[in-house]
Design a protein around this motif. Structure first.
Motif, PDB file in Angstrom:
ATOM      1  N   TYR A  24      21.611 -20.934  81.545  1.00  0.00           N
ATOM      2  CA  TYR A  24      22.263 -20.044  80.574  1.00  0.00           C
ATOM      3  C   TYR A  24      23.727 -19.894  80.961  1.00  0.00           C
ATOM      4  O   TYR A  24      24.151 -20.349  82.025  1.00  0.00           O
ATOM      5  N   PHE A  27      28.237 -15.399  79.353  1.00  0.00           N
ATOM      6  CA  PHE A  27      28.556 -14.650  78.130  1.00  0.00           C
ATOM      7  C   PHE A  27      28.727 -15.615  76.971  1.00  0.00           C
ATOM      8  O   PHE A  27      29.003 -16.803  77.166  1.00  0.00           O
ATOM      9  N   PHE A  35      28.412 -11.078  73.925  1.00  0.00           N
ATOM     10  CA  PHE A  35      27.081 -10.827  74.470  1.00  0.00           C
ATOM     11  C   PHE A  35      27.086 -11.250  75.928  1.00  0.00           C
ATOM     12  O   PHE A  35      27.350 -12.434  76.229  1.00  0.00           O
ATOM     13  N   LEU A  36      26.811 -10.319  76.832  1.00  0.00           N
ATOM     14  CA  LEU A  36      26.747 -10.638  78.253  1.00  0.00           C
ATOM     15  C   LEU A  36      25.293 -10.843  78.650  1.00  0.00           C
ATOM     16  O   LEU A  36      24.435 -10.023  78.326  1.00  0.00           O
ATOM     17  N   SER A  37      25.031 -11.931  79.359  1.00  0.00           N
ATOM     18  CA  SER A  37      23.687 -12.188  79.872  1.00  0.00           C
ATOM     19  C   SER A  37      23.310 -11.086  80.861  1.00  0.00           C
ATOM     20  O   SER A  37      24.170 -10.410  81.424  1.00  0.00           O
ATOM     21  N   GLY A  38      22.015 -10.957  81.085  1.00  0.00           N
ATOM     22  CA  GLY A  38      21.536  -9.964  82.033  1.00  0.00           C
ATOM     23  C   GLY A  38      22.084 -10.205  83.426  1.00  0.00           C
ATOM     24  O   GLY A  38      22.164 -11.345  83.887  1.00  0.00           O
ATOM     25  N   HIS A  39      22.498  -9.134  84.073  1.00  0.00           N
ATOM     26  CA  HIS A  39      22.962  -9.157  85.453  1.00  0.00           C
ATOM     27  C   HIS A  39      21.951  -8.380  86.286  1.00  0.00           C
ATOM     28  O   HIS A  39      21.572  -7.264  85.903  1.00  0.00           O
ATOM     29  N   LEU A  72      29.055  -6.278  85.280  1.00  0.00           N
ATOM     30  CA  LEU A  72      29.163  -6.535  83.842  1.00  0.00           C
ATOM     31  C   LEU A  72      30.612  -6.429  83.382  1.00  0.00           C
ATOM     32  O   LEU A  72      31.081  -7.257  82.584  1.00  0.00           O
ATOM     33  N   THR A  75      32.453  -9.576  84.279  1.00  0.00           N
ATOM     34  CA  THR A  75      32.133 -10.653  83.340  1.00  0.00           C
ATOM     35  C   THR A  75      32.805 -10.412  81.991  1.00  0.00           C
ATOM     36  O   THR A  75      33.350 -11.343  81.379  1.00  0.00           O
ATOM     37  N   SER A  94      18.507  -2.248  79.459  1.00  0.00           N
ATOM     38  CA  SER A  94      18.188  -2.165  80.877  1.00  0.00           C
ATOM     39  C   SER A  94      16.712  -2.431  81.111  1.00  0.00           C
ATOM     40  O   SER A  94      15.848  -1.845  80.447  1.00  0.00           O
ATOM     41  N   GLU A 143      17.840  -5.013  85.941  1.00  0.00           N
ATOM     42  CA  GLU A 143      18.643  -6.021  85.260  1.00  0.00           C
ATOM     43  C   GLU A 143      19.191  -5.378  83.992  1.00  0.00           C
ATOM     44  O   GLU A 143      18.468  -4.668  83.289  1.00  0.00           O
ATOM     45  N   GLU A 145      21.842  -6.028  80.466  1.00  0.00           N
ATOM     46  CA  GLU A 145      22.692  -6.850  79.627  1.00  0.00           C
ATOM     47  C   GLU A 145      23.519  -5.932  78.739  1.00  0.00           C
ATOM     48  O   GLU A 145      23.196  -4.756  78.581  1.00  0.00           O
TER      49      GLU A 145
END
Length: 150
Positions: A24, A27, A35-39, A72, A75, A94, A143, A145
């Motif tokens: 993936y 972002f 859209f930010l991927s899960g961290h 986040l 990013t 979350s 996690e 996003e």
């Protein structure tokens, strides 16, 4: 006050974008949304492993969520160039690694939500979901996003 000034005031230095751990990208920007991927939560550079309600408590989980919010924002800054370009934090989702009887997911997630509010002011008020899950990649405790408007 600029977002960078606010971060300095809070003693926060944003980290660089983390390298994705799977297939993936960190972002995706489409139109005026990012859209930010899960961290996942990290402690001392490693996954912050734990299960809420079993091996860790709500306050520790809240600190983990706060740390994720900092990542986040790092990013998001990479995605938009300057955090002052953010018009609004739209949504936070979350995932909380939790024991079946743990019910304070919302309080854990406040660690991220409260920091976003401190940094972005009214632009940081967002819609949110907080879920309890059986497991998160690498055993991480939380996690998160994020979706932002620019």
């Amino acid at each position: 006050m600029s977002i960078n000034d606010k971060l300095k005031e809070l003693g926060i230095t944003l980290p660089p974008v983390s390298t994705p751990a799977a297939a993936y990208v960190p972002f995706v920007r489409t139109g005026n949304l990012v859209f930010l991927s899960g961290h996942i939560a990290r402690k001392d550079g490693k996954p912050w492993v734990g299960q809420l309600g079993k091996t860790m408590g709500t306050e520790e989980g809240k600190q983990a969520a706060r740390g994720i919010a900092i990542e986040l924002m790092g990013t998001l800054q990479a995605a938009v160039g300057n955090l002052d370009n953010v018009k609004r934090i739209v949504k936070v989702m979350s995932l909380v690694n939790s024991a079946p009887d743990f019910t304070e997911h919302h309080l854990v997630t406040n660690g991220a939500s409260e920091l976003l509010g401190q940094v972005f002011g009214d632009k940081g008020a967002h819609a949110r979901s907080a879920f309890g899950v059986a497991q998160i990649p690498l055993g991480a405790c939380v996690e998160i996003e994020l979706i932002a408007e620019v």
